[in-house]
Design an enzyme around this catalytic site. Sequence first.
Site, PDB file in Angstrom:
ATOM      1  N   VAL B 112       1.438  -1.100   0.305  1.00 43.87           N
ATOM      2  CA  VAL B 112       0.236  -0.042   0.016  1.00 43.87           C
ATOM      3  C   VAL B 112       0.673   0.796  -0.204  1.00 43.87           C
ATOM      4  O   VAL B 112       0.572   2.028  -0.545  1.00 43.87           O
ATOM      5  CB  VAL B 112      -0.764   0.295   1.829  1.00 43.87           C
ATOM      6  CG1 VAL B 112      -1.690   1.592   1.561  1.00 43.87           C
ATOM      7  CG2 VAL B 112      -1.275  -0.725   1.334  1.00 43.87           C
ATOM      8  N   LYS B 113       2.025   0.875   0.658  1.00 48.29           N
ATOM      9  CA  LYS B 113       3.053   2.532   0.985  1.00 48.29           C
ATOM     10  C   LYS B 113       3.773   2.359  -0.637  1.00 48.29           C
ATOM     11  O   LYS B 113       3.567   3.421  -0.880  1.00 48.29           O
ATOM     12  CB  LYS B 113       3.983   2.128   2.271  1.00 48.29           C
ATOM     13  CG  LYS B 113       4.768   3.140   2.095  1.00 48.29           C
ATOM     14  CD  LYS B 113       4.173   4.686   2.172  1.00 48.29           C
ATOM     15  CE  LYS B 113       5.634   4.987   2.573  1.00 48.29           C
ATOM     16  NZ  LYS B 113       5.303   6.633   2.417  1.00 48.29           N
ATOM     17  N   LEU B 114       3.537   1.920  -1.248  1.00 46.17           N
ATOM     18  CA  LEU B 114       4.795   1.697  -2.700  1.00 46.17           C
ATOM     19  C   LEU B 114       3.263   2.027  -4.005  1.00 46.17           C
ATOM     20  O   LEU B 114       3.824   2.782  -4.294  1.00 46.17           O
ATOM     21  CB  LEU B 114       5.230   0.149  -2.996  1.00 46.17           C
ATOM     22  CG  LEU B 114       6.383   0.494  -2.347  1.00 46.17           C
ATOM     23  CD1 LEU B 114       7.043  -1.219  -2.866  1.00 46.17           C
ATOM     24  CD2 LEU B 114       7.185   1.119  -2.213  1.00 46.17           C
ATOM     25  N   ASN B 117       2.969   5.998  -2.153  1.00 45.84           N
ATOM     26  CA  ASN B 117       3.644   7.237  -3.421  1.00 45.84           C
ATOM     27  C   ASN B 117       4.078   7.081  -4.306  1.00 45.84           C
ATOM     28  O   ASN B 117       4.278   8.224  -5.164  1.00 45.84           O
ATOM     29  CB  ASN B 117       5.330   6.332  -2.390  1.00 45.84           C
ATOM     30  CG  ASN B 117       5.294   6.925  -1.165  1.00 45.84           C
ATOM     31  OD1 ASN B 117       4.247   7.429  -0.768  1.00 45.84           O
ATOM     32  ND2 ASN B 117       6.952   6.425  -0.918  1.00 45.84           N
TER      33      ASN B 117
END
Lengths: 266, 266
Positions: B112-114, B117
Amino acid sequence: MVPNDRVLKQVVCDESTGVLSAAQANSLVHVSCSTVHPDTSRELAALHEANGLRFVGAPIFARADGVARRLASFCVGGKDGAVQSALPVLEANCGAGGVFRFGEDAGAGNVVKLAGNFMIASAIESCAEALSLAEKSGLEREAVMSMLHSTIFDCLIYRGYGDRVAQRCHHPGEPLVGPGFQLDLGLKDVTLALDVAAKVQAPMPVASLLRDRFLGATARGRGHMDWSAIGLSVSEDAGVDVSESLALPPKKRKLAAGGAETREVA
Amino acid sequence: MVPNDRVLKQVVCDESTGVLSAAQANSLVHVSCSTVHPDTSRELAALHEANGLRFVGAPIFARADGVARRLASFCVGGKDGAVQSALPVLEANCGAGGVFRFGEDAGAGNVVKLAGNFMIASAIESCAEALSLAEKSGLEREAVMSMLHSTIFDCLIYRGYGDRVAQRCHHPGEPLVGPGFQLDLGLKDVTLALDVAAKVQAPMPVASLLRDRFLGATARGRGHMDWSAIGLSVSEDAGVDVSESLALPPKKRKLAAGGAETREVA
């Protein structure tokens, strides 16, 4: 509002029914809210002036239900006097905070509108790619989108289109989609943006990529769907079966509890 | 938080100083908030378990000042018991509404973070292309961006990065930028996203384009600047002279009256 440049020119220039032929009253102001090429607005402004009329280019960000709720935003280009005359009409649809002026160039508002529609299409594409990464990593598309549009992307465009892309809900008439914005019109707008970009020498690689996305979607017969349907191509490219999203009639589709996005754009 | 996968593995596995060697207490929970490859989290979770410890992957969306104001968002993956133990620590930085769980896969939060971003970088690029179209059409970049991020793109990412791209303000330390998010780290994250994308077979054409953007910016020696500096390349491609934005020291640059964006992400 009319759907494209050709129709707008006809509305203005037709010898028997056109604005120029019909309007005898001096200083009449034509406020054009369509999404067209800025050069079309510039040409028409000159034509109006030559005929003793005035022209304001004021393309609108809003869907019908947004206008009804006075939530539209107008991107305005035109000469001061003409814009002043047009303000009461514009503000009737949006309040005083919804009119954004970009100088006396009659095409300036069209540039902003094309830039904004490009940004919306780009957001749809990036949601689709991000969710494809998540889904194929074993995560739930809806949960990922919900987190992102309730935190760092907490705005209209990501909330509305994000959920549609997550749920692959792209049929006009479905509660999550509402009337929708036709994919064919998205292709038209990205093409217009690229045409202006070529003319003013401003490379837009993401816009070029998006044009291919829209062309691919129309080639698959999806021109009548909401333009968020370019997200289906992203899933298909990742080997995901989207036949359910294509085939089922709207009323049988799974929908978010919250129902439709009430304020909609483009 | 540590800057990359190599350092995180060292922090965990170093024979003399690593978490695994030092921690004798059974059931200790390691909450990893770094932005790393999901497979790194999965490997480390297995290593922790083999050593009687527990691991939670909980990458964070927030900059230092956001954490200080308890405005962080955590994307959490890990086994239920471990996550329950970690909750008080996480919620101390964000309140109850800032913890988003994505199941027991220790790498899920990293995905989710990738994805997030990537979406931020994509937003930066689309702002830059849209503003290039507008600027080269004779409009003011700041006015166009202001209209868009106060209407349809009224969210953190577009407000913060939109103005930086509009004003070409990318130096860490400038009020509009604050501490910034290093462009080198943006390249790392887009590269990680593409690595996962290749592994799970999810084509991401905009991410591929962005990697080239970041590579081009680092090749020009901009790796230390805020990652919004990829916008400079968009201007340069359109033949616009950006030397002023590169050369002037931060304190001499033109800044918006509103000053710094106070809540910042990534």
